[in-house]
Design a protein around this motif. Sequence first.
Motif, short mmCIF file in Angstrom:
data_model
loop_
_atom_site.label_atom_id
_atom_site.label_comp_id
_atom_site.label_asym_id
_atom_site.label_seq_id
_atom_site.Cartn_x
_atom_site.Cartn_y
_atom_site.Cartn_z
N GLY A 57 14.59 -18.05 2.40
CA GLY A 57 13.37 -18.42 2.20
C GLY A 57 12.11 -18.74 2.86
N GLN A 58 12.51 -20.37 2.62
CA GLN A 58 11.27 -21.23 2.29
C GLN A 58 11.09 -20.62 4.68
N LEU A 59 9.70 -21.41 4.23
CA LEU A 59 9.08 -22.35 5.68
C LEU A 59 8.92 -23.73 5.31
N ARG A 87 -1.10 -15.85 3.88
CA ARG A 87 -2.21 -16.39 4.90
C ARG A 87 -2.46 -18.11 4.78
N LYS A 88 -2.89 -18.69 5.54
CA LYS A 88 -2.66 -20.01 6.42
C LYS A 88 -2.92 -20.41 5.42
N GLY A 89 -3.74 -20.12 4.32
CA GLY A 89 -4.58 -20.79 3.04
C GLY A 89 -3.51 -20.66 2.13
N ASP A 90 -2.27 -19.83 2.27
CA ASP A 90 -1.43 -19.95 0.96
C ASP A 90 -0.20 -21.40 1.37
N LEU A 91 -0.60 -21.78 2.41
CA LEU A 91 0.54 -22.82 2.40
C LEU A 91 -0.08 -23.67 2.24
N SER A 108 4.23 -25.88 4.85
CA SER A 108 5.69 -25.42 3.92
C SER A 108 5.55 -23.83 2.46
N TYR A 109 5.94 -23.05 2.79
CA TYR A 109 5.97 -21.70 1.79
C TYR A 109 6.99 -22.05 0.80
N ILE A 110 7.22 -21.53 -0.28
CA ILE A 110 8.61 -21.79 -1.19
C ILE A 110 8.33 -20.59 -2.02
N PRO A 111 9.35 -19.14 -1.49
CA PRO A 111 8.42 -17.90 -1.99
C PRO A 111 9.45 -18.65 -3.85
N GLU A 112 8.78 -17.56 -4.85
CA GLU A 112 9.22 -17.99 -6.02
C GLU A 112 9.29 -16.45 -7.07
N ALA A 113 10.77 -15.58 -7.32
CA ALA A 113 11.15 -14.82 -8.13
C ALA A 113 11.98 -14.86 -9.35
N VAL A 120 10.86 -11.55 2.83
CA VAL A 120 9.69 -12.97 2.86
C VAL A 120 9.55 -12.24 3.81
N HIS A 121 8.42 -12.13 5.05
CA HIS A 121 8.47 -11.88 6.18
C HIS A 121 7.11 -13.03 6.97
N TYR A 122 7.63 -14.18 7.77
CA TYR A 122 6.39 -14.87 8.66
C TYR A 122 6.68 -14.55 9.93
N GLU A 123 5.52 -14.84 9.90
CA GLU A 123 4.67 -14.87 11.58
C GLU A 123 3.88 -15.53 11.85
N TYR A 124 3.89 -16.63 13.11
CA TYR A 124 3.55 -17.32 13.08
C TYR A 124 3.08 -17.57 14.34
#
Length: 624
Positions: A57-59, A87-91, A108-113, A120-124
């Motif tokens: 799930g990481q980006l 949003r982009k600011g969350d990266l 990068s984005y690393i989800p926490e759970a 997780v859903h990403y569009e870029y």
Amino acid sequence: MNTLLTALLLALVGAFPDADALVTEDREEFTLTSATSGELSVSRTVVIQSKDGMDAGQLVLVCDSFRKLVSFSGSVQAGTSKPVKLRKGDLFSMAYSSGLVDDDLTYSYIPEAVNFPVTVHYEYKMGFHGGFASFPGFFPVLDEKVAVEEAEYIVNVPEGYGVKSYATPAFSYECTSEKGRDKHRWSLEGFAPIALEHMMPPTLELIPYVYVSPETINLSGFEGSQKDWKELGQWVYRLQEGRQTLSDEEVERVRTLTAGCKTPLEKLEVLYAYLKERTRYVSIQLGIGGLRAFPASEVSRTGFGDCKGLSNYMKALLAAVGVESDYYVIHTDRPRLLRDYASVGQMNHAMLAVPMPQLEDTVWVECTNPSIPLGYRHSNAAGHDVLFAKEDGGEFIRIPSYPDSLSRMRQLTDVTLFDDASARVSVRRELYLDYVDSYIGFRDLQPLKQTQELTSGLNIMPIDVSVKSVTDNFDQYPSLGRNFVPEMDIEYAYGTNVYGNVSGSRIFLPVNPTSRSLKIQKGKRVNELCLEEPWSREEVITLHLPEGYRAEGLPKDLCLESGFASFKSASTLSEDGKTLTICQALTFHPFRIPASDYSIYRDFARAVNRAYAATLVLTKEQWE
């Protein structure tokens, strides 16, 4: 999460119960907007089913002078909670440097759970400019135990534009033309997760992926062709052309250094030492630096370079004293290149080949680590496919490998045992070929690091470790030529307070405290069992018994033979009963066996492990 969506998600997850994560959707489209620019649009959804699936799930998005992040949006949903928009600011962004010199910016984005599943859903969109040697690759899954429900990759180019590709068999392919555009489409449905197992085939053989490249390269103004390996090698040559110029002072210096040399090999030896003294390796990824060497004069001035820069610099030094050499590219982790898919993106390293006609050999020079002995084809090069970069066209060849029997380690351990089960131990470790690789820099390690290297995996607690001597034959290539095989001997000693356990009038000892058991899988095997590199390990343990003790019995001799390995264990007792010698030798050959035959390996490994784990009993003699 609405009821219908929940039911759909549970159905998808239920289809792959062994998956740690499920890629429900991965749709990517690369559109070539001009000869030197393009855009990649991505929509990807991953359902993480357990903590072990979090990596899926990481980006991670890497930007540089050729690519940038244009837009980003997404969401993350834990369990049945409300989705949280991204949003982009969350990266998390950082200027990432794998060396001292590059221009990477990583998002990068690393989800926490805490609760699962997590969706997780990403569009870029990524923008590309500056030209192309390859288009973005498509890897819907990179890890074991990750399933794919649907994946699609589209490459959209002008009609008739030359495209070459390689896709694994899991994909279906079609090409359609509409409104002056060609759409190359690869699709995948229902890819089951890869089981994570020991001695499994390389991951790249098991995961689905697509490589796509333009037939015509246009990168930072450097045009060329990769229709075949010959044309690609010619382009790589032109990329380095004119970058071997040295200052007049340096040319005079190296000519003076080699003035007394009588052969090209002697000149190579002098300049290899010169390279080691004056330079060090640093990764460089500025602009086209990922493919093009920095000028030799710049490497000389700064004292550092990457594999391309150091190989190019060494080529310039050799040319200055009249020695010919060839610059070539290789992948150090993958022995086989895709022969029918000539592409610059398949290689990750550059080296130098120096012909030695008088020895009927070629020296394959690793310029990033001049401590590697000349004449040695190290384990990340021997047997690998490579592409020579030549003015009249590239040459696709394979570096010669070594006979399987040469990769081996022999360890002679002499143990003086005392009646309290303490001991003094002397060891001679003899290393050959691939086993030498890990010890090439051993002399330069601090004493603590040397101790850790020598005693790692030991089944007893060592104390007072001291290295007695380190010898090698690294300078023997001139006399041995193509028959040269690197060897290294390390002698060391240590003590231990607990070599065994005392119980009454008996001492219980491990037959082989230096052994490492073979891995065994208890459950059903899924993948082929695969070993690509041979190895052999022999251990001879000479045990001097304490005064007044005798061996209660000797370990059983054992001889095992199979199509993929052999093992022998034997013990002998001296005539006076005071010295016991145990010899155990294990050899593996390169092999592949189907999962259905795993029981053959399991039975073999269990027998070997029993021999390694056997216990020796000493009994104190009773005097009347």
